[in-house]
Design a protein around this motif. Structure first.
Motif, PDB file in Angstrom:
ATOM      1  N   ALA A   1      61.264 -26.381 -20.060  1.00 20.24           N
ATOM      2  CA  ALA A   1      60.903 -25.323 -19.126  1.00 20.24           C
ATOM      3  C   ALA A   1      61.741 -24.068 -19.349  1.00 20.24           C
TER       4      ALA A   1
ATOM      5  N   SER B   1      57.138 -26.742 -10.059  1.00 19.90           N
ATOM      6  CA  SER B   1      58.013 -26.779 -11.237  1.00 19.90           C
ATOM      7  C   SER B   1      57.200 -26.834 -12.529  1.00 19.90           C
ATOM      8  N   PRO B   2      57.627 -26.112 -13.569  1.00 18.26           N
ATOM      9  CA  PRO B   2      56.932 -26.184 -14.856  1.00 18.26           C
ATOM     10  C   PRO B   2      57.236 -27.486 -15.579  1.00 18.26           C
ATOM     11  N   ALA B   3      56.351 -27.854 -16.493  1.00 21.06           N
ATOM     12  CA  ALA B   3      56.583 -29.036 -17.313  1.00 21.06           C
ATOM     13  C   ALA B   3      57.741 -28.764 -18.273  1.00 21.06           C
TER      14      ALA B   3
ATOM     15  N   GLU C   1      52.501 -23.283 -15.250  1.00 19.77           N
ATOM     16  CA  GLU C   1      52.268 -23.030 -16.677  1.00 19.77           C
ATOM     17  C   GLU C   1      52.725 -21.644 -17.108  1.00 19.77           C
TER      18      GLU C   1
ATOM     19  N   TYR D   1      65.594 -32.075 -15.695  1.00 19.13           N
ATOM     20  CA  TYR D   1      65.821 -31.507 -14.372  1.00 19.13           C
ATOM     21  C   TYR D   1      66.910 -32.292 -13.653  1.00 19.13           C
TER      22      TYR D   1
ATOM     23  N   ALA E   1      60.289 -32.359 -10.828  1.00 17.59           N
ATOM     24  CA  ALA E   1      58.959 -32.849 -10.474  1.00 17.59           C
ATOM     25  C   ALA E   1      58.782 -33.056  -8.972  1.00 17.59           C
TER      26      ALA E   1
END
Length: 328
Positions: free
Chosen positions: A61, A56-58, A96, A9, A51
């Motif tokens: 992404a 935000s997705p892990a 998710e 990111y 983060a």
């Protein structure tokens, strides 16, 4: 299947082509072959902040919230969609939930609807997030026939849809913007055009409401502009905001007796609460589109999924006119 993936990111994070597992249709869900996705400001925020943004997705992404495509598989208990149906929605790209920048996408059937027949895949994918946001704000403010509505930012992604929906609800609509191009667009949408570079709040309130103020102000600009929205609303009026992440003095709201409605349309996706409401709104928007009462404005620049980085830049640089769309 192929997907455009972020492995990090930050402002310089690059999308990369990757092979990821095909989704399987789980109960209450469908698998969609994605034809197109649109870029929303929240997508660029997730990419830049990672983060630091709790939705935000892990990593790795797959972003992309809006999509239009064709159903390829249907899970148990899904009765209103079948293989081959053309659908659209806003159903992934956070936490998710895998996003739309992939060959296939798993989507909660409650978050989608049949695509408007009158719109192409490219046009349809521009509508879900902004359309749901506009519809929620206007309905929560109880827009009704004969009322006066001011849309702040009427040439923007959410704003240009709000203008059309409010007009369909029977309201007399005015909208703010900047410069000749935005004024022309707002007039084309059937609203009174207000150039905020030349007109003060008290001037356009006097011109369009006789000084009484607007029954409803829909503010898609937010931030410091909310003080202008408070000033433009009538006594005991309604203000709906889509950008309320700001600290400010609410004294004007108190003394004018205003009702303030904050719209955050991602709540059903984030918290799995009231998801069917989004599917129902999308059906209403599709009906409006097919009746000729709603048409999303799509930027003319053509991007493919592999160009998603350039599409993000096109939006954030302020070069876009209408929604930025990427096609599979």
């Amino acid at each position: 299947m192929k997907a455009m993936v972020l492995n990090s990111y930050g402002p310089d994070a690059e999308f990369e082509v990757a092979e990821i597992p095909d989704p399987v249709a789980t109960p209450g869900h469908v698998v969609v072959k994605v034809a197109a996705s649109s870029v929303n400001t929240v997508d660029t925020m997730i990419r830049n902040m990672g983060a630091d943004l709790p939705l935000s997705p892990a990593l790795p992404a797959v972003l992309g919230m809006d999509f239009a495509g064709t159903v390829t598989a249907v899970g148990d208990s899904v009765t209103n969609f079948a293989v081959g149906d053309k659908v659209y929605g806003c159903a992934g790209g956070l936490l998710e939930l895998q996003g739309a920048l992939a060959d296939l996408m798993l989507a909660d059937a409650r978050l989608i609807a049949h695509k408007p027949k009158s719109l192409s895949m490219r046009q349809a994918t521009a509508l879900p997030l902004v359309g749901i946001t506009a519809y929620e704000g206007l309905t929560r403010a109880d827009v009704a026939k004969g009322q006066t509505v001011l849309v702040q930012g009427g040439a923007g992604g959410v704003g240009h849809v709000a203008v059309q929906i409010a007009r369909n609800m029977g309201a007399t609509v005015s909208a703010t913007g900047r410069g000749a191009d935005q004024m022309a667009l707002i007039r084309d949408l059937g609203a009174n055009a207000i150039d905020v570079t030349t007109q003060k709040v008290e001037d356009y309130v006097a011109k369009h409401t006789g000084g009484a103020g607007f029954d409803i102000v829909f503010d898609s600009v937010g931030g410091a502009n909310m003080t202008n929205s408070f000033a433009a609303a009538k006594l005991n009026g309604h203000v709906a905001s889509t950008v309320a992440m700001v600290e400010m003095d609410l004294t004007p709201v108190h003394f004018r007796g205003l009702s303030l409605h904050v719209v955050f349309m991602l709540i059903p996706m984030i918290h799995d609460v009231g998801r069917q409401a989004h599917g129902d709104i999308l059906k209403t928007l599709a009906d409006l589109a097919d009746a000729g009462a709603l048409k999303p404005i799509v930027d003319e620049t053509v991007f493919k999924f592999a160009d998603i980085g350039a599409a993000h830049a096109h939006l954030t640089n302020g070069n876009a006119t209408g929604k930025v769309v990427v096609e599979a």
